[in-house]
Write an enzyme that holds these catalytic residues in place. Structure first.
Site, mmCIF file in Angstrom:
data_model
loop_
_atom_site.group_PDB
_atom_site.id
_atom_site.type_symbol
_atom_site.label_atom_id
_atom_site.label_comp_id
_atom_site.label_asym_id
_atom_site.label_seq_id
_atom_site.Cartn_x
_atom_site.Cartn_y
_atom_site.Cartn_z
ATOM 1 C CE1 TYR A 184 22.587 7.609 -31.286
ATOM 2 C CE2 TYR A 184 23.705 5.478 -31.226
ATOM 3 C CZ TYR A 184 22.616 6.251 -31.575
ATOM 4 O OH TYR A 184 21.546 5.670 -32.205
ATOM 5 C CE1 TYR A 185 32.295 11.637 -29.510
ATOM 6 C CE2 TYR A 185 30.753 11.660 -31.363
ATOM 7 C CZ TYR A 185 32.024 11.431 -30.857
ATOM 8 O OH TYR A 185 33.018 11.010 -31.695
ATOM 9 C CE LYS A 214 8.417 0.577 -37.600
ATOM 10 N NZ LYS A 214 9.081 1.738 -37.011
ATOM 11 N N GLY A 251 11.329 5.195 -40.197
ATOM 12 C CA GLY A 251 10.574 4.346 -39.270
ATOM 13 C C GLY A 251 9.786 5.190 -38.271
ATOM 14 C CG ASP A 252 11.854 7.727 -35.755
ATOM 15 O OD1 ASP A 252 11.767 6.617 -35.201
ATOM 16 O OD2 ASP A 252 12.907 8.378 -35.801
HETATM 17 O O1 LIG Z 1 17.538 8.359 -31.243
HETATM 18 C C1 LIG Z 1 18.603 7.965 -31.672
HETATM 19 O O2 LIG Z 1 19.320 7.227 -31.034
HETATM 20 C C2 LIG Z 1 19.120 8.385 -32.999
HETATM 21 O O3 LIG Z 1 19.927 7.721 -33.558
HETATM 22 C C3 LIG Z 1 18.574 9.615 -33.626
HETATM 23 C C4 LIG Z 1 17.686 9.430 -34.793
HETATM 24 O O4 LIG Z 1 17.016 10.657 -34.960
HETATM 25 C C5 LIG Z 1 16.689 8.329 -34.630
HETATM 26 O O5 LIG Z 1 17.264 7.174 -34.168
HETATM 27 C C6 LIG Z 1 15.980 8.004 -35.875
HETATM 28 O O6 LIG Z 1 15.114 6.915 -35.640
#
Ligand SMILES: O=C(O)C(=O)C[C@H](O)[C@H](O)CO
Length: 315
Positions: free
Chosen positions: A103-104, A224, A256-257
């Site tokens: 992440y950034y 799930k 999952g989404d």
């Molecule tokens: O939302 C986040 O933190 C992600 O890592 C982006 C991904 O699209 C998401 O987590 C998938 O569930």
């Protein structure tokens, strides 16, 4: 709106080759964000979905906004913020289809959003408010934003769904447990994984976390479990609804989404829980066969073809 959410949106850079990121020299620009993916899934299934968010007032923010609007999602509560770069994440994909995320997302445009900015009427008018553990994990102030939002929802008869979506790169198990537990009294639909239940209640013993779950007033608790399928809590046990075989897992992110979107679609249609889970399992199985966080989220007709309820004519 049928369903709304609050969340951060990111540019997701998908690697052009599999394997450790340090050797990847090309990326495809996509978009991602757990809450946003759920809204894309809902919109494709035919629900009226809305996204509350803050993006950077930059090229990436504009790209995300245009894409989300193009999906038919209401973006009237999304603002572009000057001086805050749109969040980014880089994915590393392994041969199995599993992945790692880098992440950034600091400083995040969502820093400019606090409880006073919550659009109260917008929340009151929705049927479901969906929240996850990602937004509160990004920034400490977001924890209060979500708590306030779900309280507004609860006070106004709006159903609340929560996917804990615990990202340990963003917060510790203890922080996740404390924050998410404070949300549980307001939650109607808990859409979670086994590992997340273990973190949430600090036990791997199923009997013990079932006892903990029974202290709350959930309409449904759904666990799930990937290829095994998913289960719903009935009295003292989880009842399994089998999943669908998948020929080739390409990318598990977003499954999952997709599951959440389809399950909540079923809730809005007032379906029995097994039928909603069956649709959700099907969507999850479809998502893992496509690269990208949300590209594999199907339209309703596509799931009907997958389930054999509709014929697919290709030529
Ligand atoms: O939302 C986040 O933190 C992600 O890592 C982006 C991904 O699209 C998401 O987590 C998938 O569930």
């Amino acid at each position: 709106m049928d369903i709304i959410t609050i969340g951060d949106g990111m540019i997701t850079f998908d690697p052009s080759v599999k394997g450790p990121l340090r050797y990847v020299d090309g990326f495809k620009r996509k978009i991602g964000g757990a809450e946003l993916n759920v809204m894309i899934g809902c919109a494709r299934l035919g629900l009226q979905a809305g996204w509350i968010s803050r993006l950077g007032k930059d090229e990436f923010g504009r790209h995300i906004l245009n894409t989300v609007r193009g999906e038919g999602i209401d973006v009237s509560e999304v603002k572009l913020i000057e001086g805050y770069p749109t969040s980014l994440n880089f994915k590393e994909v392994h041969a199995s289809g599993d992945s790692k995320t880098f992440y950034y997302r600091h400083k995040s445009p969502t820093e400019t959003f606090n409880s006073n900015d919550l659009p109260i009427d917008y929340i009151k008018r929705a049927k479901i408010l969906h929240v996850t553990g990602v937004f509160p994990a990004i920034l400490e102030q977001n924890r209060q934003v979500i708590l306030e939002a779900i309280k507004i929802a609860k006070d106004n008869g709006v159903k609340v769904s929560l996917d804990p979506n615990i990202r340990l790169k963003l917060w510790s198990k203890e922080e996740a447990r404390q924050t998410l537990q404070s949300y549980l009294p307001y939650v109607d639909f808990l859409l979670t994984g086994r590992e997340e239940l273990e973190i949430l209640f600090d036990t791997e013993d199923e009997e013990r976390f079932i006892k903990e779950l029974q202290k709350y007033d959930f309409s449904q608790v759904i666990m799930k479990d990937g290829a095994v399928g998913s289960s719903f809590l009935e009295n003292n046990r989880f009842v399994n609804v089998p999943g669908f075989p998948v020929k080739k897992v390409v990318d598990t992110v977003g499954a999952g989404d997709g599951f959440d979107a389809a399950f909540l679609y079923g809730v809005i249609q007032d379906w029995p829980v097994e039928k909603s889970i069956q649709l959700a399992n099907a969507v999850g199985a479809m998502v893992v066969q496509v690269e990208g966080d949300n590209e594999g989220l199907p339209y309703l007709e596509d799931v009907e073809v997958f389930l054999g309820a509709r014929e697919n004519i290709e030529r």
